[in-house]
Design a protein around this motif. Structure first.
Motif, PDB file in Angstrom:
ATOM      1  N   TYR A   1      47.515  54.148   6.609  1.00 28.97           N
ATOM      2  CA  TYR A   1      46.490  53.755   5.623  1.00 28.97           C
ATOM      3  C   TYR A   1      45.508  52.739   6.201  1.00 28.97           C
ATOM      4  CZ  TYR A   1      48.721  49.238   4.622  1.00 28.97           C
ATOM      5  OH  TYR A   1      49.225  47.970   4.720  1.00 28.97           O
ATOM      6  N   LYS A   2      45.842  52.209   7.396  1.00 32.01           N
ATOM      7  CA  LYS A   2      44.891  51.290   8.040  1.00 32.01           C
ATOM      8  C   LYS A   2      43.952  52.041   8.987  1.00 32.01           C
ATOM      9  CE  LYS A   2      47.768  47.152   7.774  1.00 32.01           C
ATOM     10  NZ  LYS A   2      48.731  46.298   8.479  1.00 32.01           N
ATOM     11  N   GLY A   3      44.119  53.353   9.074  1.00 33.66           N
ATOM     12  CA  GLY A   3      43.281  54.163   9.972  1.00 33.66           C
ATOM     13  C   GLY A   3      41.873  54.360   9.413  1.00 33.66           C
ATOM     14  N   ASP A   4      41.106  55.194  10.108  1.00 34.06           N
ATOM     15  CA  ASP A   4      39.682  55.349   9.771  1.00 34.06           C
ATOM     16  C   ASP A   4      39.447  56.233   8.543  1.00 34.06           C
ATOM     17  OD1 ASP A   4      39.061  53.800  11.895  1.00 34.06           O
ATOM     18  OD2 ASP A   4      38.876  55.506  13.298  1.00 34.06           O
ATOM     19  N   VAL A   5      40.372  57.154   8.295  1.00 35.83           N
ATOM     20  CA  VAL A   5      40.147  58.102   7.186  1.00 35.83           C
ATOM     21  C   VAL A   5      40.488  57.417   5.856  1.00 35.83           C
ATOM     22  CG1 VAL A   5      40.781  60.382   6.277  1.00 35.83           C
ATOM     23  CG2 VAL A   5      40.892  59.932   8.747  1.00 35.83           C
ATOM     24  N   PRO A   6      39.598  57.461   4.877  1.00 34.97           N
ATOM     25  CA  PRO A   6      39.923  56.856   3.575  1.00 34.97           C
ATOM     26  C   PRO A   6      41.211  57.480   3.010  1.00 34.97           C
ATOM     27  CG  PRO A   6      37.622  57.559   3.638  1.00 34.97           C
ATOM     28  CD  PRO A   6      38.264  58.072   4.897  1.00 34.97           C
ATOM     29  N   LEU A   7      42.017  56.654   2.383  1.00 31.24           N
ATOM     30  CA  LEU A   7      43.344  57.088   1.943  1.00 31.24           C
ATOM     31  C   LEU A   7      43.288  58.327   1.053  1.00 31.24           C
ATOM     32  CD1 LEU A   7      46.333  56.383   2.015  1.00 31.24           C
ATOM     33  CD2 LEU A   7      45.943  54.848   0.086  1.00 31.24           C
ATOM     34  N   VAL A   8      42.334  58.348   0.145  1.00 30.73           N
ATOM     35  CA  VAL A   8      42.276  59.473  -0.798  1.00 30.73           C
ATOM     36  C   VAL A   8      42.028  60.787  -0.057  1.00 30.73           C
ATOM     37  CG1 VAL A   8      39.821  59.212  -1.403  1.00 30.73           C
ATOM     38  CG2 VAL A   8      41.421  60.163  -3.085  1.00 30.73           C
ATOM     39  N   LYS A   9      41.258  60.714   1.019  1.00 32.39           N
ATOM     40  CA  LYS A   9      41.002  61.912   1.838  1.00 32.39           C
ATOM     41  C   LYS A   9      42.231  62.277   2.645  1.00 32.39           C
ATOM     42  CE  LYS A   9      36.632  63.176   3.491  1.00 32.39           C
ATOM     43  NZ  LYS A   9      35.583  63.064   4.496  1.00 32.39           N
ATOM     44  N   ALA A  10      42.858  61.269   3.230  1.00 34.92           N
ATOM     45  CA  ALA A  10      44.041  61.513   4.068  1.00 34.92           C
ATOM     46  C   ALA A  10      45.161  62.122   3.233  1.00 34.92           C
ATOM     47  CB  ALA A  10      44.504  60.213   4.713  1.00 34.92           C
ATOM     48  N   LEU A  11      45.331  61.642   2.008  1.00 31.89           N
ATOM     49  CA  LEU A  11      46.397  62.202   1.157  1.00 31.89           C
ATOM     50  C   LEU A  11      46.058  63.645   0.774  1.00 31.89           C
ATOM     51  CD1 LEU A  11      49.068  61.837  -0.304  1.00 31.89           C
ATOM     52  CD2 LEU A  11      47.824  60.870  -2.248  1.00 31.89           C
ATOM     53  N   GLY A  12      44.793  63.898   0.495  1.00 31.64           N
ATOM     54  CA  GLY A  12      44.373  65.263   0.165  1.00 31.64           C
ATOM     55  C   GLY A  12      44.677  66.224   1.315  1.00 31.64           C
ATOM     56  N   ALA A  13      44.476  65.754   2.541  1.00 33.74           N
ATOM     57  CA  ALA A  13      44.717  66.612   3.710  1.00 33.74           C
ATOM     58  C   ALA A  13      46.218  66.829   3.921  1.00 33.74           C
ATOM     59  CB  ALA A  13      44.096  65.973   4.950  1.00 33.74           C
ATOM     60  N   ALA A  14      47.026  65.808   3.590  1.00 28.83           N
ATOM     61  CA  ALA A  14      48.483  65.937   3.781  1.00 28.83           C
ATOM     62  C   ALA A  14      49.117  66.747   2.649  1.00 28.83           C
ATOM     63  CB  ALA A  14      49.118  64.546   3.845  1.00 28.83           C
ATOM     64  N   ALA A  15      48.562  66.636   1.461  1.00 25.79           N
ATOM     65  CA  ALA A  15      49.166  67.284   0.275  1.00 25.79           C
ATOM     66  C   ALA A  15      48.257  68.404  -0.206  1.00 25.79           C
ATOM     67  CB  ALA A  15      49.371  66.241  -0.822  1.00 25.79           C
ATOM     68  N   LEU A  16      48.204  69.496   0.547  1.00 24.86           N
ATOM     69  CA  LEU A  16      47.268  70.578   0.201  1.00 24.86           C
ATOM     70  C   LEU A  16      47.589  71.168  -1.171  1.00 24.86           C
ATOM     71  CD1 LEU A  16      46.890  72.299   3.693  1.00 24.86           C
ATOM     72  CD2 LEU A  16      45.265  70.777   2.518  1.00 24.86           C
ATOM     73  N   ASP A  17      48.857  71.135  -1.570  1.00 29.34           N
ATOM     74  CA  ASP A  17      49.248  71.645  -2.891  1.00 29.34           C
ATOM     75  C   ASP A  17      49.461  70.518  -3.893  1.00 29.34           C
ATOM     76  OD1 ASP A  17      49.156  74.304  -2.060  1.00 29.34           O
ATOM     77  OD2 ASP A  17      51.161  74.137  -1.177  1.00 29.34           O
TER      78      ASP A  17
ATOM     79  N   GLY B   1      46.946  49.560  -6.262  1.00 23.45           N
ATOM     80  CA  GLY B   1      45.586  49.574  -5.693  1.00 23.45           C
ATOM     81  C   GLY B   1      45.138  50.956  -5.254  1.00 23.45           C
ATOM     82  N   ASP B   2      44.587  51.021  -4.031  1.00 23.69           N
ATOM     83  CA  ASP B   2      44.044  52.284  -3.506  1.00 23.69           C
ATOM     84  C   ASP B   2      45.104  53.368  -3.379  1.00 23.69           C
ATOM     85  OD1 ASP B   2      41.653  51.050  -3.297  1.00 23.69           O
ATOM     86  OD2 ASP B   2      41.673  50.857  -1.101  1.00 23.69           O
ATOM     87  N   HIS B   3      46.352  52.952  -3.124  1.00 19.34           N
ATOM     88  CA  HIS B   3      47.426  53.943  -2.991  1.00 19.34           C
ATOM     89  C   HIS B   3      47.676  54.644  -4.326  1.00 19.34           C
ATOM     90  CE1 HIS B   3      48.419  52.188   0.934  1.00 19.34           C
ATOM     91  NE2 HIS B   3      49.166  53.248   1.133  1.00 19.34           N
ATOM     92  N   LEU B   4      47.744  53.862  -5.382  1.00 14.05           N
ATOM     93  CA  LEU B   4      47.946  54.453  -6.708  1.00 14.05           C
ATOM     94  C   LEU B   4      46.766  55.349  -7.070  1.00 14.05           C
ATOM     95  CD1 LEU B   4      49.385  54.697  -9.427  1.00 14.05           C
ATOM     96  CD2 LEU B   4      48.450  52.471 -10.073  1.00 14.05           C
ATOM     97  N   ASP B   5      45.571  54.883  -6.735  1.00 14.56           N
ATOM     98  CA  ASP B   5      44.373  55.658  -7.055  1.00 14.56           C
ATOM     99  C   ASP B   5      44.378  57.004  -6.327  1.00 14.56           C
ATOM    100  OD1 ASP B   5      42.256  55.536  -8.767  1.00 14.56           O
ATOM    101  OD2 ASP B   5      40.846  54.774  -7.267  1.00 14.56           O
ATOM    102  N   ALA B   6      44.744  56.967  -5.045  1.00 12.59           N
ATOM    103  CA  ALA B   6      44.788  58.214  -4.260  1.00 12.59           C
ATOM    104  C   ALA B   6      45.847  59.158  -4.843  1.00 12.59           C
ATOM    105  CB  ALA B   6      45.099  57.905  -2.802  1.00 12.59           C
ATOM    106  N   ALA B   7      46.967  58.590  -5.266  1.00 16.25           N
ATOM    107  CA  ALA B   7      48.029  59.428  -5.849  1.00 16.25           C
ATOM    108  C   ALA B   7      47.544  60.072  -7.150  1.00 16.25           C
ATOM    109  CB  ALA B   7      49.278  58.588  -6.092  1.00 16.25           C
TER     110      ALA B   7
END
Ligand code: NDP
Length: 316
Positions: free
Chosen positions: A182-198, A209-215
Motif C-alpha cells: 500500500y506504500k507503492g505507487d499504485v493507488p490502493l483502490v486501483k491495486a485492490l481492483g487489479a488483485a480482486a477481479l471478481d 481510512g483508505d483501506h476501508l474505502d478501497a474495500a
C-alpha cells in the motif's frame, strides 16, 4: 503520535502480598495498538490510562511468591499487569499457561488474544467460509498474519496489504494469493481492483481510512466487513472521509465492529481450531522482539510506523 517524554520509568517500593495474591516476575510484555486509544481521556471499552500511574497490558511470567493455593511458586501465567518487570496480581486475574509444547510468548500472540481476534473476527463476525475472497489489511502484523493463515487453511482466496517489499514477500510466504504494497505507487483502490477481479466477499479491517474505502469500492453483493481496528486513525487529528461509503447500500454490505472480549466464552473452540492449524506444521508464528523494559515505549511506538513483522513483544 505520542513522544518519549509521555513515558517515564519509575521504581516503586515492594509491598507484602495479601491473601489470594501472587507476585509474578514478568518475562514477556505485549504492546498493542489499542493502547494508543487508552492514552485519550475518553470513555471506551477499556478505561483510559491514568497519569502518573503504571500502564498495564498483556504479560507472561512466572509466579515467584504466592498466597494463592492453586498458583504455587514456579507456575507460568498470563495476566494483564504488564508494562512492568514485577507484578502483584489477585489469583482470579491470572491464567495458567496451558500445557502445550510452544514457547510461552505464543500465549501473547497467535495462541492468545491476538489469535482469538483473528479467529473470531474472520469466522464468527465476517462469517467467512471456503470459496470466499478475503481482503485483510495490516496483513504482516500480529492479527493480520494469523487471519491470512486461518483463511488459507479454510480454503479461502486471500488478498493482503502491507507496507514495503519485504513484508509483501513475507505475507506471500504465508500463503496469500495476492499481496498489495500500500506504500507503492499504485493507488490502493486501483491495486485492490487489479488483485480482486471478481470483487471481495470479506474485508478484515485493521487499518480503516483508505483501506476501508478501497474495500467498499470492490465489495461484492452481501459482502461482510469485520471491523477489528482502524490504526490509520489512532494518531490522526482529522477524521477520514470515505468516498465509497454509499456502496454499503447498493451492495448490501454488512459492516460489524467487534472486540475480542465478546468471544471470551468461546476460548475452547478457538484453542481447538487454532491448535489444529498450528499442529498442521505449516503455521508461521512470527514475532518482533525488543529487549528491555526501558525500550518498551520504542516497541509500542514502532507499531505505528510498521517496525514489526508478526507480533511485537518486549522481552525482559
Ligand atoms: P500489528 O501487529 O498489525 O501492528 C500494527 C501494524 O499496522 C504495523 O506493523 C503497520 O504495518 C500497520 N500500520 C500502522 N500504521 C498504519 C497506517 N497508518 N496505515 C496502514 N497500516 C498501518 O497490530 P495488531 O495485530 O496487534 O493489531 C492490528 C489491528 O487490530 C489494530 O488496528 C488493533 O487496534 C486491532 N485490534 C483489535 C482488537 C479487537 O478486539 N477489536 C484486538 C486486537 C487488535 P505496515 O508496515 O504494513 O504498515
Amino acid at each position: 503520535m505520542p513522544v518519549m517524554t509521555d513515558f517515564d520509568l519509575r521504581d516503586l517500593p515492594q509491598r507484602e502480598l495479601a491473601d489470594g495474591e501472587v507476585r509474578i516476575a514478568n518475562r514477556w510484555l505485549s504492546v498493542d495498538p489499542y493502547m494508543r486509544g487508552r492514552m485519550n481521556d475518553v470513555k471506551s471499552y477499556v478505561p483510559p490510562f491514568q497519569l502518573d500511574a503504571p500502564m498495564d497490558g498483556g504479560a507472561v511470567g512466572e509466579v515467584i511468591e504466592s498466597k494463592a493455593a492453586d498458583l504455587p511458586v514456579g507456575t507460568r501465567v498470563q495476566h494483564m499487569a504488564g508494562w512492568r518487570d514485577e507484578a502483584i496480581v489477585p489469583a482470579k486475574g491470572v491464567n495458567k499457561l496451558p500445557d502445550i509444547d510452544l514457547p510461552e510468548q505464543a500465549f501473547l500472540g497467535a495462541l492468545g488474544l491476538t489469535g482469538m481476534t483473528a479467529w473470531f473476527g474472520l469466522l464468527a463476525v465476517a462469517e467467512a467460509k471456503a470459496g470466499d475472497t478475503v481482503f485483510v489489511s495490516a496483513a504482516a502484523g500480529a492479527v493480520g498474519s494469523v487471519v491470512v493463515q486461518i483463511a488459507k487453511a479454510k480454503g479461502m482466496t486471500v488478498i493482503g496489504s502491507a507496507g514495503g517489499a519485504e513484508k509483501v514477500e513475507w505475507v506471500r510466504s504465508l500463503g496469500a494469493d495476492h499481496v498489495i504494497d500500500y506504500k507503492g505507487d499504485v493507488p490502493l483502490v486501483k491495486a485492490l481492483g487489479a488483485a480482486a477481479l471478481d470483487g471481495i466477499d470479506v474485508y478484515f479491517d485493521n487499518v480503516g481510512g483508505d483501506h476501508l474505502d478501497a474495500a467498499l469500492a470492490h465489495a461484492n453483493q452481501g459482502a461482510r466487513f469485520a471491523i477489528c481496528g482502524m490504526i490509520d486513525g489512532y494518531n490522526a487529528s482529522q477524521p477520514t472521509s470515505l468516498r465509497y461509503l454509499m456502496r454499503v447500500i447498493a451492495a448490501r454490505i454488512r459492516i460489524q465492529g467487534f472486540i475480542v472480549s465478546d468471544f471470551m466464552g468461546r476460548i475452547a473452540e478457538f484453542q481447538q481450531g487454532m491448535g489444529e492449524i498450528v499442529a498442521g506444521g505449516n503455521f508461521q508464528r512470527e514475532e518482533t522482539v525488543v529487549e528491555g523494559l526501558e525500550n518498551m515505549p520504542d516497541a509500542f511506538l514502532g507499531l505505528f510506523s510498521g517496525q514489526n513483522k508478526g507480533k511485537m513483544l518486549v522481552k525482559l
